[in-house]
Every structure is written in structure tokens, then in C-alpha cells.
Design an enzyme around this catalytic site. Structure first.
Site, PDB file in Angstrom:
ATOM      1  CB  SER A  68      -0.932   0.004   1.210  1.00 57.56           C
ATOM      2  OG  SER A  68      -0.195  -0.242   2.387  1.00 57.56           O
TER       3      SER A  68
ATOM      4  CB  THR B  87      -1.856   5.913   3.496  1.00 57.55           C
ATOM      5  OG1 THR B  87      -2.486   5.754   2.244  1.00 57.55           O
ATOM      6  CG2 THR B  87      -1.118   7.238   3.544  1.00 57.55           C
TER       7      THR B  87
ATOM      8  CB  THR C 190      -0.472   6.359  -0.138  1.00 59.12           C
ATOM      9  OG1 THR C 190      -1.335   5.232  -0.188  1.00 59.12           O
ATOM     10  CG2 THR C 190      -1.008   7.415  -1.090  1.00 59.12           C
TER      11      THR C 190
ATOM     12  NE  ARG D  78      -8.435   7.627  -5.311  1.00 63.80           N
ATOM     13  CZ  ARG D  78      -7.862   7.481  -4.118  1.00 63.80           C
ATOM     14  NH1 ARG D  78      -6.567   7.252  -4.035  1.00 63.80           N
ATOM     15  NH2 ARG D  78      -8.562   7.573  -3.024  1.00 63.80           N
TER      16      ARG D  78
ATOM     17  CB  THR E 155      -4.511   6.282   6.812  1.00 64.71           C
ATOM     18  OG1 THR E 155      -4.524   5.074   6.048  1.00 64.71           O
ATOM     19  CG2 THR E 155      -5.093   5.982   8.182  1.00 64.71           C
ATOM     20  N   GLY E 156      -6.904   6.131   4.758  1.00 59.94           N
ATOM     21  CA  GLY E 156      -8.239   5.610   4.466  1.00 59.94           C
ATOM     22  C   GLY E 156      -8.773   6.128   3.154  1.00 59.94           C
TER      23      GLY E 156
HETATM   24  C1  SD4 Z   1      -5.872   7.229  -0.730  1.00 58.02           C
HETATM   25  N1  SD4 Z   1      -5.693   7.625   1.642  1.00 58.02           N
HETATM   26  O1  SD4 Z   1      -5.231   7.219  -1.769  1.00 58.02           O
HETATM   27  C2  SD4 Z   1      -5.124   6.908   0.545  1.00 58.02           C
HETATM   28  C3  SD4 Z   1      -5.072   5.428   0.681  1.00 58.02           C
HETATM   29  C4  SD4 Z   1      -5.328   4.872   1.995  1.00 58.02           C
HETATM   30  O2  SD4 Z   1      -6.557   3.283   3.113  1.00 58.02           O
HETATM   31  O3  SD4 Z   1      -4.913   5.349   3.017  1.00 58.02           O
HETATM   32  N2  SD4 Z   1      -6.108   3.812   1.976  1.00 58.02           N
HETATM   33  O4  SD4 Z   1      -7.076   7.443  -0.678  1.00 58.02           O
END
Ligand code: SD4
Length: 331
Positions: free
Chosen positions: A86, A189, A207, A217, A240-241
């Protein structure tokens, strides 16, 4: 290639989700640990991979590096980790089978840099720092970011998927369904925020973004104010997320702004999560997002939409994982 059908599926994202009971009781409070060490230095970073990253950041501080050096060098460990799917070039690709990376870095005085949608660069965090220090700009994307990397002497890596990422991608292609996956592997991330012995703040975030995202994207991580924000007067925060949900509320900026208005880092993170849920009209079945924040006193906090989010904390007392509070926590 993104087909029309894929795009249509993407458009449906979220439309069938139900408003959870928890959201209907919108006054529900978060059980916040309200952590405080009142100790400097302090390094925090997201997920289990934060332990190794923190250890490196601590080492950099210990050998006389700045807090900016520490947060850059710290997350480079994760970018370099071949087992990580990730962060960095061993991450999962987009739906066209290409790994594209996002990263940002910021100092307490407001200096910042970021790169988005960048390919074949092993350390996008270092490229983000170079954008900050060696250009009049804040953000470079795609081919231009790559050209700048080359002009700065950064090597272009082979564009070859890590074998495990390749296997997973081939499996995903069988259905090719666009469905963002809520984190279950306990790593994602890496966002790192740090406070040095003199009270200086800095942060970094890097990330490979959401697995099987549309080509092109860009998530929250390279967006200053969304994935990362640092203000020497108030504090630092990172996220994160699900990037889309974080961008909509300028999540990291919001946390720092709330601290500026007098909230503790924990209260700020709790409010950011509440705001995220509200902004998504309670449609959070497919959303996980987590935030960590600290102020210049050494108070810190963390909150997530759902259970499972944790972060690594390094103080002079050691380096350990701490569980975040979440919207569904029982009081
Ligand atoms: C994103 N926040 O690209 C990052 C990825 C991530 O859990 O943290 N995913 O949206």
C-alpha cells in the site's frame, strides 16, 4: 483500460449504502483516549508499519537531523519495504495494472511540497521534498513530476509489478469489480507527524493509493490539508483511508484548525470523523478513514470511522502500537 461499464460501476459507489444506526444517534460521543505525554520528541505514524518508520525517524533525530529529515527518512523505510502493498512501488496497481504514487511533506512554518500520480520513483516523499525546496511550486503530477525527478538525479525504476501484487491484480481482473476495500490487513498509507525537542513540527504522507483505482485517480495523501497539514502555532495531523471522504472535509486541515480553536488533538480527531460521516450522509458502510494529530505540547489523539485503526507512537519511553478510538467504540 477503463470501460464505460467500469465507470458506471464507479458512479454507483455508495448509492446503495445504508445509514447506520450509530449515525442516526448523531450526538454520540467518541470514547477518546485523550493521550498526553507532554514530552518531546514525539513521533506518531499510521498503522503497524509505523513502528519501523518511527524507529528510523527517531534515529535521525538522535543523530542531529531536523524534524523534517526525520519524517522524510522515516517513511522512506515504508516506501522501501517490498512486503508492503500500500506504500511504494511494491504496492497494488491501479485497474490498468500500473502503480502510481502520491506523497506530501510539510513543515510547521507552512512550507510544503507534494507529488501525485507519479510512476517509477522509489521515494516519492523525497521527490515531494525536492518540489518544496527546489521549485517555486507546491505540487507536481504525473509525467512532469517524473521529469523533475530525473532532473534532480533520481533514478527511474523498472515498471514491473511485485510478484505478489501481480498475482493479486490478476485475481482482481477476473471480476474487475470496482469496490474499495476497507483495510483489513492493518497497513495502508503511512502518515507521520513529529515534534522535535525544541517543539518544531513536521509531517509526511506517502501511499500507492487505493488498490485498483481508476488510472489517474489521486487520493488525499498529496493534497495539502487533506492527507497532511502542519501549523507550528497549532499542531499537525495526517490521514489514512478512503481519500475521497477525507478530501471532502479537508480532514487534516480541519483537525489542525480545530486545535487552533482550542480543541485537544483527541477532540479534534473525533470531530473530524464526525464531520466525515456527516458529509458522507452517513453512508459509511464502505468507508474507513483514520486521523492522528498532535499539538506542540505533546498531547495527541487519534480517531477512525470504524474499528481496526492503530498507530505507532515513539517517545523516549519506547516505540509501540496504540489503538485509535472509532465511531463505533462503546463508551
Ligand atoms: C488514498 N488515503 O489514496 C489513501 C489510501 C489509503 O486506506 O490510506 N487507503 O485514498
Amino acid at each position: 483500460m477503463t470501460t464505460r461499464k467500469d465507470f458506471f460501476k464507479l458512479g454507483l459507489l455508495g448509492s446503495t449504502l445504508l445509514i447506520p444506526d450509530a449515525f442516526k444517534k448523531a450526538t454520540r460521543l467518541f470514547p477518546g483516549p485523550g493521550f498526553s505525554v507532554r514530552e518531546k520528541p514525539l513521533i506518531l505514524s499510521t498503522w503497524n508499519h509505523g513502528i519501523a518508520a518511527n524507529a528510523r525517524a527517531w534515529e535521525v533525530l538522535g543523530s542531529g537531523g531536523s524534524i523534517l529529515d526525520a519524517v522524510e527518512q522515516g517513511v522512506r523505510v515504508t516506501e522501501n519495504d517490498e512486503t508492503n502493498r500500500s506504500v511504494g512501488l511494491a504496492g497494488h496497481p491501479d485497474r490498468d495494472g500500473i502503480v502510481t504514487l502520491d506523497a506530501s511533506i510539510m513543515k510547521g512554518n507552512g512550507d510544503c511540497g507534494s507529488v501525485a500520480f507519479v510512476r517509477r520513483i522509489k521515494h516519492p516523499i523525497t521527490l515531494a521534498r525536492k518540489v518544496m525546496e527546489n521549485t517555486p511550486h507546491i505540487m507536481l503530477a504525473g509525467e512532469g513530476a517524473q521529469q523533475f525527478a530525473v532532473s534532480e538525479g533520481m533514478p527511474l525504476e523498472d515498471e514491473k509489478l511485485h510478484p505478489d501484487a501481480k498475482n493479486a491484480y490478476e485475481k482482481w481482473l477476473e471480476e474487475a469489480e470496482y469496490k474499495p476495500v476497507i483495510n483489513i490487513e492493518n497497513h495502508d498509507t503511512i502518515g507521520m507527524i513529529g515534534l522535535d525537542g525544541d517543539g518544531n513540527l513536521a509531517g509526511s504522507c506517502t501511499t500507492s493509493g487505493l488498490s485498483y483505482k481508476m488510472h489517474g485517480r489521486v487520493g488525499d495523501s498529496p493534497i495539502i490539508g487533506a492527507g497532511l497539514y502542519v501549523d507550528q502555532k497549532s499542531g499537525a495531523a495526517t490521514a489514512t483511508g478512503m481519500g475521497e471522504s477525507i478530501i471532502k472535509i479537508c480532514g487534516s486541515f480541519l483537525a489542525v484548525e480545530l486545535m487552533r480553536q482550542g480543541r485537544s488533538p483527541q477532540e479534534a480527531c473525533d470531530e473530524v470523523v464526525r464531520r466525515l460521516i456527516e458529509k458522507n450522509r452517513g453512508q459509511i458502510d464502505d468507508i474507513q478513514a483514520g486521523f492522528i494529530a498532535m499539538n506542540t505540547e505533546g498531547d495527541y489523539g487519534a480517531a477512525a470511522v470504524r474499528p481496526g485503526f492503530n498507530f505507532a507512537r515513539h517517545t523516549s519511553g519506547g516505540n509501540e502500537m496504540v489503538d485509535s478510538s472509532n465511531y463505533f467504540s462503546e463508551r
